[in-house]
Design a protein around this motif. Structure first.
Motif, PDB file in Angstrom:
ATOM      1  N   LEU A  39      -3.483   2.579  -6.794  1.00  0.00           N
ATOM      2  CA  LEU A  39      -4.180   1.645  -5.901  1.00  0.00           C
ATOM      3  C   LEU A  39      -5.643   1.447  -6.287  1.00  0.00           C
ATOM      4  N   SER A  99       8.734  -1.383   4.775  1.00  0.00           N
ATOM      5  CA  SER A  99       8.339  -1.672   3.396  1.00  0.00           C
ATOM      6  C   SER A  99       9.460  -2.398   2.664  1.00  0.00           C
ATOM      7  N   LYS A 148       1.045  -7.358  -8.391  1.00  0.00           N
ATOM      8  CA  LYS A 148       0.767  -7.029  -6.988  1.00  0.00           C
ATOM      9  C   LYS A 148       0.357  -8.278  -6.207  1.00  0.00           C
ATOM     10  N   VAL A 168      -6.491  -2.691   5.352  1.00  0.00           N
ATOM     11  CA  VAL A 168      -6.774  -1.677   4.338  1.00  0.00           C
ATOM     12  C   VAL A 168      -6.800  -0.318   5.024  1.00  0.00           C
ATOM     13  N   ARG A 213       0.837  -1.201   0.000  1.00  0.00           N
ATOM     14  CA  ARG A 213       0.000   0.000   0.000  1.00  0.00           C
ATOM     15  C   ARG A 213       0.873   1.253   0.000  1.00  0.00           C
ATOM     16  N   ASP A 214       1.613   1.467   1.046  1.00  0.00           N
ATOM     17  CA  ASP A 214       2.410   2.680   1.193  1.00  0.00           C
ATOM     18  C   ASP A 214       3.504   2.761   0.139  1.00  0.00           C
ATOM     19  N   GLY A 259      -7.671  -2.045  -5.796  1.00  0.00           N
ATOM     20  CA  GLY A 259      -7.631  -2.646  -4.461  1.00  0.00           C
ATOM     21  C   GLY A 259      -8.591  -3.798  -4.269  1.00  0.00           C
ATOM     22  N   GLN A 263       1.830   2.941  -3.812  1.00  0.00           N
ATOM     23  CA  GLN A 263       1.115   4.170  -4.151  1.00  0.00           C
ATOM     24  C   GLN A 263       2.060   5.289  -4.574  1.00  0.00           C
ATOM     25  N   GLU A 295      -0.304  -4.621   5.012  1.00  0.00           N
ATOM     26  CA  GLU A 295      -1.236  -3.600   4.528  1.00  0.00           C
ATOM     27  C   GLU A 295      -1.262  -3.693   3.006  1.00  0.00           C
ATOM     28  N   VAL A 296      -2.449  -3.903   2.438  1.00  0.00           N
ATOM     29  CA  VAL A 296      -2.503  -4.280   1.022  1.00  0.00           C
ATOM     30  C   VAL A 296      -3.266  -3.312   0.122  1.00  0.00           C
ATOM     31  N   ALA A 297      -4.109  -2.451   0.674  1.00  0.00           N
ATOM     32  CA  ALA A 297      -4.955  -1.640  -0.208  1.00  0.00           C
ATOM     33  C   ALA A 297      -5.393  -0.367   0.500  1.00  0.00           C
ATOM     34  N   SER A 298      -5.828   0.602  -0.310  1.00  0.00           N
ATOM     35  CA  SER A 298      -6.342   1.855   0.204  1.00  0.00           C
ATOM     36  C   SER A 298      -7.616   2.214  -0.548  1.00  0.00           C
TER      37      SER A 298
END
Length: 313
Positions: free
Chosen positions: A60, A236, A31, A80, A16-17, A63, A20, A47-50
């Protein structure tokens, strides 16, 4: 000498972080493959999505497809991130695909305004409602406070302001509060003082350190947090990430570098270092460029000398 904990927990935030902040969108299949690799390294939190508007962060926008496509072990918890109530509405449409939700605010008024076009008070009023809804859904609520140690627009951010916000999150139902070094302005001396105070102010709350390596102090800051009693970290793989608001804000500390440091100090993470290095190298191949993680290049430390190898000094 400070006694170090026997074990720490690490949440991987690269999918995610990290993703993006890439200039180009990574293919959904890639992904999914990278997340599946990470989920088999021993990591237990990813953490996989926003759920932000696709036009804001197009990287993203897939997601939902990613959440439905990944295949992770049952003991891996997926998180998320939601920016507001509308984001939570969209996330709950696929409620069965994740078990944790992150909400956030910046401790700097200027950064918060530039990031989400709201004042801190406006964000926190919405976050109070969101947190209660997350808890009502029997999901774990984690809060993140960006610019916790400094702001590129305002300078030093008062510690009490950050901790007051953290207490508001905890009162709303967050069982974890992460403190983000969003643009790499923290230093080890301040970090040690900060986490000692945070742990004292937030009994029963999981206090999480999230450092960026923008100015090369990420691992030193993580060590300072560890010495102060912090046992929860975010990082990360490949040192992916950064902050899109100010120019020059580069990535999070690399998961593999953080794990390597902890393991060499006798602190367990439950993560296979060779496996997460392999995952970071796979990300490097997908992106088609060299990543900045040291462990991608050097690999794990091998204490057994190679027979016949020349001596280095």
């Amino acid at each position: 000498m400070t006694r170090l904990p026997a074990h720490v927990d690490i949440r991987e935030v690269g999918p995610r972080d990290g993703f993006q902040n890439e200039p180009e969108t990574i293919a959904t299949a890639d992904k999914i493959d990278l997340i599946n690799r990470l989920a088999r390294t021993g990591l237990r939190r990813i953490e996989v999505a926003s759920f932000v508007r696709p036009e804001v962060i197009p990287q993203l926008s897939d997601g939902v497809e990613v959440l439905h496509g990944v295949d992770v072990p049952d003991d891996v918890s997926l998180m998320v991130l939601v920016p507001n109530s509308k984001g939570l509405d969209n996330a709950l449409k696929v409620r069965e695909t994740f078990s944790e939700v992150a909400i956030f605010v910046s401790a700097s008024e200027t950064h918060n305004k530039k990031n989400v076009n709201r004042t801190i008070a406006e964000s926190m009023a919405d976050n109070d409602v969101i947190a209660k809804r997350i808890v009502a859904e029997d999901l774990r609520c984690a809060a993140v406070i960006a610019t916790s140690y400094g702001c590129p627009f305002e300078g030093k951010v008062p510690m009490n302001r950050v901790l007051d916000i953290a207490e508001q999150f905890a009162a709303a139902g967050a069982t974890e509060v992460g403190f983000g070094d969003t643009t790499g302005m923290a230093n080890p001396a301040y970090v040690g003082e900060f986490f000692a105070a945070a742990i004292e102010r937030l009994p029963g709350v999981e206090v999480t350190a999230h450092f960026h390596n923008t100015r090369g102090q990420g691992l030193a800051n993580a060590y300072a947090a560890l010495q102060a009693g912090c046992t929860s970290f975010e990082s990360s793989f490949g040192e992916l990430g950064g902050c899109p608001v100010p120019v020059g804000s580069t990535g999070n500390i690399a998961s593999e570098d953080l794990i390597s440091m902890f393991h060499e100090m006798g602190v367990s993470t439950g993560v296979s270092l060779p496996a997460i290095i392999d995952a970071a190298r796979a990300a490097q191949a997908v992106l088609g460029r060299k990543l900045t993680s040291h462990s991608i290049v050097a690999g794990p430390i091998d204490w057994a000398p190679t027979p016949g190898a020349p001596a280095c000094h």
